[in-house]
Write a protein that holds these residues in place. Structure first.
Motif, PDB file in Angstrom:
ATOM      1  N   PHE A 191       0.798  -1.227   0.000  1.00 48.38           N
ATOM      2  CA  PHE A 191       0.000   0.000   0.000  1.00 48.38           C
ATOM      3  C   PHE A 191       0.834   1.281   0.000  1.00 48.38           C
ATOM      4  O   PHE A 191       0.305   2.362  -0.221  1.00 48.38           O
ATOM      5  N   GLY A 192       2.130   1.188   0.278  1.00 47.84           N
ATOM      6  CA  GLY A 192       2.952   2.375   0.382  1.00 47.84           C
ATOM      7  C   GLY A 192       2.831   3.019   1.752  1.00 47.84           C
ATOM      8  O   GLY A 192       2.070   2.559   2.611  1.00 47.84           O
ATOM      9  N   HIS A 193       3.575   4.081   1.985  1.00 49.11           N
ATOM     10  CA  HIS A 193       3.475   4.793   3.259  1.00 49.11           C
ATOM     11  C   HIS A 193       3.817   6.264   3.052  1.00 49.11           C
ATOM     12  O   HIS A 193       4.380   6.655   2.019  1.00 49.11           O
ATOM     13  N   VAL A 194       3.455   7.068   4.046  1.00 48.23           N
ATOM     14  CA  VAL A 194       3.772   8.487   3.995  1.00 48.23           C
ATOM     15  C   VAL A 194       4.948   8.768   4.914  1.00 48.23           C
ATOM     16  O   VAL A 194       5.232   8.010   5.855  1.00 48.23           O
ATOM     17  N   LYS A 195       5.622   9.842   4.642  1.00 52.87           N
ATOM     18  CA  LYS A 195       6.798  10.235   5.417  1.00 52.87           C
ATOM     19  C   LYS A 195       6.446  10.395   6.894  1.00 52.87           C
ATOM     20  O   LYS A 195       5.448  11.030   7.240  1.00 52.87           O
ATOM     21  N   GLY A 196       7.263   9.786   7.761  1.00 53.80           N
ATOM     22  CA  GLY A 196       7.068   9.908   9.193  1.00 53.80           C
ATOM     23  C   GLY A 196       6.044   8.963   9.794  1.00 53.80           C
ATOM     24  O   GLY A 196       5.763   9.042  10.992  1.00 53.80           O
ATOM     25  N   SER A 197       5.498   8.063   8.994  1.00 49.81           N
ATOM     26  CA  SER A 197       4.459   7.153   9.510  1.00 49.81           C
ATOM     27  C   SER A 197       5.029   6.119  10.470  1.00 49.81           C
ATOM     28  O   SER A 197       4.322   5.575  11.308  1.00 49.81           O
ATOM     29  N   PHE A 198       6.318   5.835  10.379  1.00 48.05           N
ATOM     30  CA  PHE A 198       6.975   4.935  11.314  1.00 48.05           C
ATOM     31  C   PHE A 198       8.475   5.216  11.261  1.00 48.05           C
ATOM     32  O   PHE A 198       8.960   5.948  10.389  1.00 48.05           O
ATOM     33  N   THR A 199       9.206   4.678  12.219  1.00 49.23           N
ATOM     34  CA  THR A 199      10.648   4.897  12.279  1.00 49.23           C
ATOM     35  C   THR A 199      11.318   4.396  11.004  1.00 49.23           C
ATOM     36  O   THR A 199      11.146   3.247  10.600  1.00 49.23           O
ATOM     37  N   GLY A 200      12.069   5.282  10.379  1.00 49.89           N
ATOM     38  CA  GLY A 200      12.735   4.914   9.136  1.00 49.89           C
ATOM     39  C   GLY A 200      11.998   5.353   7.899  1.00 49.89           C
ATOM     40  O   GLY A 200      12.533   5.270   6.790  1.00 49.89           O
ATOM     41  N   ALA A 201      10.737   5.815   8.051  1.00 51.60           N
ATOM     42  CA  ALA A 201       9.964   6.296   6.900  1.00 51.60           C
ATOM     43  C   ALA A 201      10.347   7.746   6.625  1.00 51.60           C
ATOM     44  O   ALA A 201       9.626   8.685   6.967  1.00 51.60           O
ATOM     45  N   ASN A 202      11.488   7.931   5.975  1.00 52.95           N
ATOM     46  CA  ASN A 202      12.023   9.274   5.760  1.00 52.95           C
ATOM     47  C   ASN A 202      11.440   9.955   4.530  1.00 52.95           C
ATOM     48  O   ASN A 202      11.614  11.159   4.344  1.00 52.95           O
ATOM     49  N   ASN A 203      10.754   9.177   3.700  1.00 51.34           N
ATOM     50  CA  ASN A 203      10.151   9.724   2.484  1.00 51.34           C
ATOM     51  C   ASN A 203       8.831   9.023   2.205  1.00 51.34           C
ATOM     52  O   ASN A 203       8.571   7.927   2.728  1.00 51.34           O
ATOM     53  N   ASN A 204       8.008   9.644   1.387  1.00 50.03           N
ATOM     54  CA  ASN A 204       6.790   8.984   0.919  1.00 50.03           C
ATOM     55  C   ASN A 204       7.176   7.821   0.010  1.00 50.03           C
ATOM     56  O   ASN A 204       8.159   7.903  -0.736  1.00 50.03           O
ATOM     57  N   LYS A 205       6.422   6.742   0.095  1.00 51.86           N
ATOM     58  CA  LYS A 205       6.680   5.588  -0.764  1.00 51.86           C
ATOM     59  C   LYS A 205       5.396   5.166  -1.466  1.00 51.86           C
ATOM     60  O   LYS A 205       4.361   4.983  -0.822  1.00 51.86           O
ATOM     61  N   THR A 206       5.449   5.036  -2.777  1.00 52.11           N
ATOM     62  CA  THR A 206       4.296   4.587  -3.552  1.00 52.11           C
ATOM     63  C   THR A 206       4.172   3.075  -3.452  1.00 52.11           C
ATOM     64  O   THR A 206       5.148   2.344  -3.676  1.00 52.11           O
ATOM     65  N   GLY A 207       2.986   2.584  -3.110  1.00 50.47           N
ATOM     66  CA  GLY A 207       2.763   1.146  -2.970  1.00 50.47           C
ATOM     67  C   GLY A 207       2.647   0.441  -4.308  1.00 50.47           C
ATOM     68  O   GLY A 207       2.366   1.060  -5.339  1.00 50.47           O
ATOM     69  N   LEU A 208       2.855  -0.864  -4.277  1.00 49.56           N
ATOM     70  CA  LEU A 208       2.821  -1.649  -5.514  1.00 49.56           C
ATOM     71  C   LEU A 208       1.430  -1.681  -6.138  1.00 49.56           C
ATOM     72  O   LEU A 208       1.296  -1.759  -7.358  1.00 49.56           O
ATOM     73  N   VAL A 209       0.372  -1.614  -5.308  1.00 48.94           N
ATOM     74  CA  VAL A 209      -0.981  -1.630  -5.872  1.00 48.94           C
ATOM     75  C   VAL A 209      -1.241  -0.363  -6.682  1.00 48.94           C
ATOM     76  O   VAL A 209      -1.988  -0.386  -7.665  1.00 48.94           O
ATOM     77  N   GLU A 210      -0.626   0.736  -6.286  1.00 43.67           N
ATOM     78  CA  GLU A 210      -0.765   1.978  -7.048  1.00 43.67           C
ATOM     79  C   GLU A 210       0.045   1.907  -8.332  1.00 43.67           C
ATOM     80  O   GLU A 210      -0.396   2.377  -9.389  1.00 43.67           O
ATOM     81  N   LEU A 211       1.223   1.322  -8.264  1.00 47.05           N
ATOM     82  CA  LEU A 211       2.053   1.165  -9.461  1.00 47.05           C
ATOM     83  C   LEU A 211       1.404   0.220 -10.468  1.00 47.05           C
ATOM     84  O   LEU A 211       1.646   0.327 -11.672  1.00 47.05           O
ATOM     85  N   ALA A 212       0.572  -0.710  -9.971  1.00 51.56           N
ATOM     86  CA  ALA A 212      -0.075  -1.693 -10.849  1.00 51.56           C
ATOM     87  C   ALA A 212      -1.375  -1.172 -11.455  1.00 51.56           C
ATOM     88  O   ALA A 212      -2.044  -1.904 -12.196  1.00 51.56           O
ATOM     89  N   ASN A 213      -1.746   0.060 -11.163  1.00 56.23           N
ATOM     90  CA  ASN A 213      -2.999   0.615 -11.669  1.00 56.23           C
ATOM     91  C   ASN A 213      -3.048   0.544 -13.200  1.00 56.23           C
ATOM     92  O   ASN A 213      -2.149   1.036 -13.887  1.00 56.23           O
ATOM     93  N   GLY A 214      -4.081  -0.079 -13.725  1.00 49.88           N
ATOM     94  CA  GLY A 214      -4.217  -0.265 -15.167  1.00 49.88           C
ATOM     95  C   GLY A 214      -3.528  -1.501 -15.694  1.00 49.88           C
ATOM     96  O   GLY A 214      -3.741  -1.901 -16.841  1.00 49.88           O
ATOM     97  N   GLY A 215      -2.670  -2.104 -14.857  1.00 48.61           N
ATOM     98  CA  GLY A 215      -1.924  -3.276 -15.298  1.00 48.61           C
ATOM     99  C   GLY A 215      -2.269  -4.518 -14.501  1.00 48.61           C
ATOM    100  O   GLY A 215      -3.431  -4.787 -14.217  1.00 48.61           O
ATOM    101  N   THR A 216      -1.228  -5.272 -14.119  1.00 43.76           N
ATOM    102  CA  THR A 216      -1.415  -6.557 -13.445  1.00 43.76           C
ATOM    103  C   THR A 216      -0.595  -6.585 -12.159  1.00 43.76           C
ATOM    104  O   THR A 216       0.568  -6.179 -12.154  1.00 43.76           O
TER     105      THR A 216
END
Length: 432
Positions: A191-216
């Motif tokens: 699902f990805g995460h937003v910056k600061g959501s947990f220790t080590g989350a220094n940047n926003n991360k796009t989840g794989l389900v979002e990257l797969a939009n329109g594809g497989t």
């Protein structure tokens, strides 16, 4: 009429004669001399009898039996060599409602190979073709697919083939290996995460389900998804919505789902380690990927294809006896094991010809590791304190091999094959 189809098409009579071809057919498969009254099985297969008399499914016979259109997967002769072709046969009825002519639509299957290197999937055996027919049928839909089979059978290649044959081919195929992921890591990857959501989350991360939009989206080893995450995965599949970790924003995605596992999910459902509702969501269209033991006749094709992939600078060949030795192996690791053996063989051979001695040496490596482990266990037991079951095991093995040697008149090749060990290991066990 035939030129109205956007794929190769021919008109066939009740006695298999090709009466006409369209422009797409001539472009894909070449010209056919209609004046010579060719039969479809002669042109496509080089047979002297109809396909069903030659051990294959005949679409024309199937239409006569059912009274409606039929579809089969065939291997046809083409200007490029032998290729898999998806064949659809449509009946044309006379005034009495009986089939009089047939339109045969031929669609080459681009994701497979019967000897050349263009395809990703390689094979021509009956079990392989049965799997490939399911792939061609399900690819055009958006149905969720569950790939079942042992490790090393090539389930990821099958997932790629389904994606490449689908209407989502121009979009991404995104893969998540589910094995070994913790709850938090699985959720963050998917699902990805937003910056600061947990220790080590220094940047926003796009989840794989979002990257797969329109594809497989391909979830490999779905049986290893943590139980606590399965409900979130179920919600994603049912609604197409998700929230990145640490975010209150609901996002939408649209993907085609393919899952794979070597585990018995139905058994896991009974044990309570896999959700029943999730199982039925992903098990819309199951496809069994056959083991290498189920398709041993494909070994020559696989060997040729794998050798070309492993060594692009130098061509390697196996002798007939080396191929026969591989055909006698059980391959618990399937195609992945075959690839390992060929990699070893290239390292061990001094020429570009791989003989049976080299293959025996490659096969013996795994058995040597087992034998060494057995000897290490024995060394930990002091002399005079050997456990009876170890002595009995060694005695039983010697007696078994001695009996095989008598049965097969001391033919060591046959004895090694029956015992499931390499020839080198057999010699060592007989000497000890």
């Amino acid at each position: 009429m035939l030129d109205g189809y956007d794929c190769p098409a021919i008109l066939v009579s009740l006695d298999y004669q090709i009466l006409a071809t369209n422009q797409n057919y001539r472009k894909e498969f070449g010209d056919v001399s209609i004046q010579a009254s060719p039969r479809c099985y002669e042109v496509s297969h080089g047979y002297s009898v109809p396909c069903d008399d030659a051990g294959e499914d005949c679409p024309l016979s199937a239409v006569l039996a059912s009274g409606h259109k039929e579809r089969v997967l065939h291997i046809h002769q083409t200007p490029r060599g032998k290729e898999h072709v998806d064949v659809e046969m449509l009946p044309i009825f006379d005034d009495d409602g009986k089939p009089q002519f047939f339109i045969e639509l031929l669609k080459p299957v681009a994701v497979t190979s019967v000897g050349h290197e263009n395809g990703t999937l390689v094979g021509r055996s009956k079990r392989f073709n049965a799997m490939l027919e399911k792939i061609t049928r399900v690819s055009k839909s958006d149905a969720s697919v569950l790939l079942l089979g042992e490790s090393g059978t090539g389930k990821e290649l099958v997932a790629q083939a389904i994606h490449q044959s689908s209407g989502r081919e121009s979009k991404s195929l995104v893969t998540l290996e589910c094995a070994g992921l913790t709850d938090s890591l699985f959720e963050s990857e998917l699902f990805g995460h937003v910056k600061g959501s947990f220790t080590g989350a220094n940047n926003n991360k796009t989840g794989l389900v979002e990257l797969a939009n329109g594809g497989t989206l391909f979830l490999d080893e779905i049986g290893d998804v943590p139980l606590s995450m399965q409900v979130k995965l179920l919600r994603l599949i049912e609604t197409g919505t998700f929230r990145p970790v640490g975010s209150a924003t609901v996002k939408h995605t649209n993907f085609r789902l393919i899952c794979a596992t070597h585990k018995n999910l139905m058994k896991m459902v009974g044990e309570g380690s896999f959700r029943q509702d999730l199982f039925y969501r992903i098990n819309v269209f199951p496809i069994y990927v056959p083991t290498l033991r189920d398709r041993m006749e494909d070994i020559p094709l696989l060997v040729s294809n794998l050798l070309n992939r492993i060594s692009k600078q130098k061509e390697y060949y196996l002798t007939d006896s080396a191929l026969q030795r591989l055909k006698g192996h059980s391959f618990p690791g399937n195609i992945r094991e075959l690839s390992n053996i060929l990699n070893r063989a290239i390292v061990l051979t001094d020429t570009n010809i791989i003989d049976v001695v080299t293959i025996d040496e490659c096969l013996s490596i795994d058995y040597e590791e087992y034998d060494d482990a057995f000897l290490d266990v024995k060394k930990t037991i002091t002399k005079g304190e050997e456990e009876p079951h170890l002595v009995d095991l060694k005695t039983a093995e010697k007696n078994y091999l001695a009996e095989l040697m008598t049965i097969f008149q001391h033919d060591k090749d046959k004895v090694a094959k029956v015992a499931g060990i390499s020839l080198r290991s057999l010699y060592r066990k007989l000497e000890n």
